[in-house]
Scaffold this motif. Sequence first.
Motif, mmCIF file in Angstrom:
data_model
loop_
_atom_site.group_PDB
_atom_site.id
_atom_site.type_symbol
_atom_site.label_atom_id
_atom_site.label_comp_id
_atom_site.label_asym_id
_atom_site.label_seq_id
_atom_site.Cartn_x
_atom_site.Cartn_y
_atom_site.Cartn_z
ATOM 1 N N PRO A 1 -2.457 -10.421 -20.300
ATOM 2 C CA PRO A 1 -2.045 -10.300 -21.709
ATOM 3 C C PRO A 1 -2.187 -8.880 -22.272
ATOM 4 C CG PRO A 1 -3.463 -12.222 -21.411
ATOM 5 C CD PRO A 1 -3.451 -11.463 -20.120
ATOM 6 N N MET A 2 -3.068 -8.072 -21.706
ATOM 7 C CA MET A 2 -3.272 -6.713 -22.219
ATOM 8 C C MET A 2 -2.397 -5.683 -21.498
ATOM 9 S SD MET A 2 -5.433 -6.745 -24.627
ATOM 10 C CE MET A 2 -6.755 -7.641 -25.369
ATOM 11 N N GLY A 3 -1.522 -6.139 -20.594
ATOM 12 C CA GLY A 3 -0.561 -5.234 -19.962
ATOM 13 C C GLY A 3 -1.050 -4.506 -18.729
ATOM 14 N N PHE A 4 -2.138 -4.937 -18.119
ATOM 15 C CA PHE A 4 -2.621 -4.301 -16.901
ATOM 16 C C PHE A 4 -1.928 -4.940 -15.700
ATOM 17 C CE2 PHE A 4 -5.953 -3.453 -19.913
ATOM 18 C CZ PHE A 4 -6.321 -2.151 -19.620
ATOM 19 N N SER A 5 -1.573 -4.129 -14.717
ATOM 20 C CA SER A 5 -0.936 -4.651 -13.511
ATOM 21 C C SER A 5 -1.515 -3.942 -12.291
ATOM 22 C CB SER A 5 0.581 -4.446 -13.571
ATOM 23 O OG SER A 5 0.880 -3.080 -13.687
ATOM 24 N N THR A 6 -1.202 -4.469 -11.130
ATOM 25 C CA THR A 6 -1.705 -3.884 -9.896
ATOM 26 C C THR A 6 -0.930 -2.608 -9.572
ATOM 27 O OG1 THR A 6 -0.206 -5.229 -8.568
ATOM 28 C CG2 THR A 6 -2.415 -6.121 -8.958
ATOM 29 N N LEU A 7 -1.532 -1.772 -8.737
ATOM 30 C CA LEU A 7 -0.903 -0.535 -8.287
ATOM 31 C C LEU A 7 -0.618 -0.638 -6.795
ATOM 32 C CD1 LEU A 7 -3.137 2.137 -10.056
ATOM 33 C CD2 LEU A 7 -0.828 1.458 -10.664
ATOM 34 N N PRO A 8 0.436 0.018 -6.326
ATOM 35 C CA PRO A 8 0.703 0.013 -4.883
ATOM 36 C C PRO A 8 -0.277 0.940 -4.162
ATOM 37 C CG PRO A 8 2.261 1.435 -5.989
ATOM 38 C CD PRO A 8 1.433 0.780 -7.070
ATOM 39 N N TYR A 9 -0.557 0.610 -2.907
ATOM 40 C CA TYR A 9 -1.374 1.491 -2.080
ATOM 41 C C TYR A 9 -0.485 2.576 -1.487
ATOM 42 C CZ TYR A 9 -5.128 -1.921 -2.332
ATOM 43 O OH TYR A 9 -6.102 -2.758 -2.781
ATOM 44 N N TYR A 10 -1.086 3.727 -1.264
ATOM 45 C CA TYR A 10 -0.362 4.812 -0.601
ATOM 46 C C TYR A 10 -0.477 4.558 0.892
ATOM 47 C CZ TYR A 10 1.744 9.441 -0.588
ATOM 48 O OH TYR A 10 2.623 10.482 -0.474
ATOM 49 N N GLU A 11 0.635 4.188 1.500
ATOM 50 C CA GLU A 11 0.637 3.844 2.919
ATOM 51 C C GLU A 11 1.540 4.799 3.684
ATOM 52 O OE1 GLU A 11 1.839 -0.228 3.133
ATOM 53 O OE2 GLU A 11 -0.019 -0.943 2.226
ATOM 54 N N ALA A 12 1.150 5.044 4.915
ATOM 55 C CA ALA A 12 1.979 5.868 5.790
ATOM 56 C C ALA A 12 3.159 5.036 6.263
ATOM 57 C CB ALA A 12 1.161 6.342 6.992
ATOM 58 N N ASP A 13 4.328 5.678 6.381
ATOM 59 C CA ASP A 13 5.466 4.937 6.913
ATOM 60 C C ASP A 13 5.473 5.047 8.435
ATOM 61 O OD1 ASP A 13 6.418 7.475 7.440
ATOM 62 O OD2 ASP A 13 8.119 7.355 6.095
ATOM 63 N N GLU A 14 6.421 4.401 9.044
ATOM 64 C CA GLU A 14 6.472 4.350 10.513
ATOM 65 C C GLU A 14 6.594 5.734 11.140
ATOM 66 O OE1 GLU A 14 5.867 1.780 12.575
ATOM 67 O OE2 GLU A 14 5.368 0.738 10.728
ATOM 68 N N SER A 15 7.312 6.636 10.501
ATOM 69 C CA SER A 15 7.491 7.967 11.087
ATOM 70 C C SER A 15 6.166 8.731 11.155
ATOM 71 C CB SER A 15 8.524 8.766 10.292
ATOM 72 O OG SER A 15 8.041 9.035 8.989
#
Length: 181
Positions: free
Chosen positions: A158-172
Motif C-alpha cells: 500500500p505504501m508503494g514499495f516494490s522489489t528490485l532486480p538483482y544485478y546478474e551476469a549474462d551468459e557472455s
Amino acid sequence: MWIVLGIAALIVVWIIGTYNGLVKLRNMAQEAWSGIDVQLKRRSDLVPNLVETVKGYAGHEKSTLDDVTRARTAVVDAGGDTAERMKAENMLTSTLRSLFAVAEAYPDLKANTNFLQLQGELSKIEDEIQMSRRYYNGSARNLNNAVQQFPGMLIAGPMGFSTLPYYEADESERAVPKVAF
C-alpha cells in the motif's frame, strides 16, 4: 477504552517503524546502485582511451574495436532504466574481454606502457564494479525480504514499495573468452 487506545498506539508505532525501515532499505539500495553507476562511469570514460591505444597497434581489428564502441554507446543510451543499463553493461564487459583477447596477439601492444596502465586501471575499476554489484545485490536482497515477508508486506504494497532486480551476469560474462593466435 485505554486498552483500545494502547493497541491503536502500538499499531501506529509499528506502521511508522515498518515504513521507516522500508525507506531506509530502499535508500540503501539506491545508494548501492549509485555506487555501481559511479564505477561504470569511470569505466565508460576509460574505454575511448583504451580503444585509441589499441587502434595504434591493431588497426585491422576494426570489428572488435567497433563492438567496444557500440557497447559503450549502448551504456550511455540506456539512461536510468536499471534493467536496460544492466544489460548494456554486461555487453560492454563482454566486448572488453574480447578486446583484451585481441591484445594478447600483439606483443608490442602488451608491452606498451599506455596500454598496460589503461589495462591496470580498467582491472581495478572492474574489481570495484564487482564489489559495488555485490553491495547492491545485498541491499536489494534486504529490501526484497522486507517487502515480501510478513508483516512488512502489509505496509510495503500500500505504501508503494516494490522489489528490485538483482544485478546478474549474462551468459557472455560466464563464458571463458577464447584466445586464438
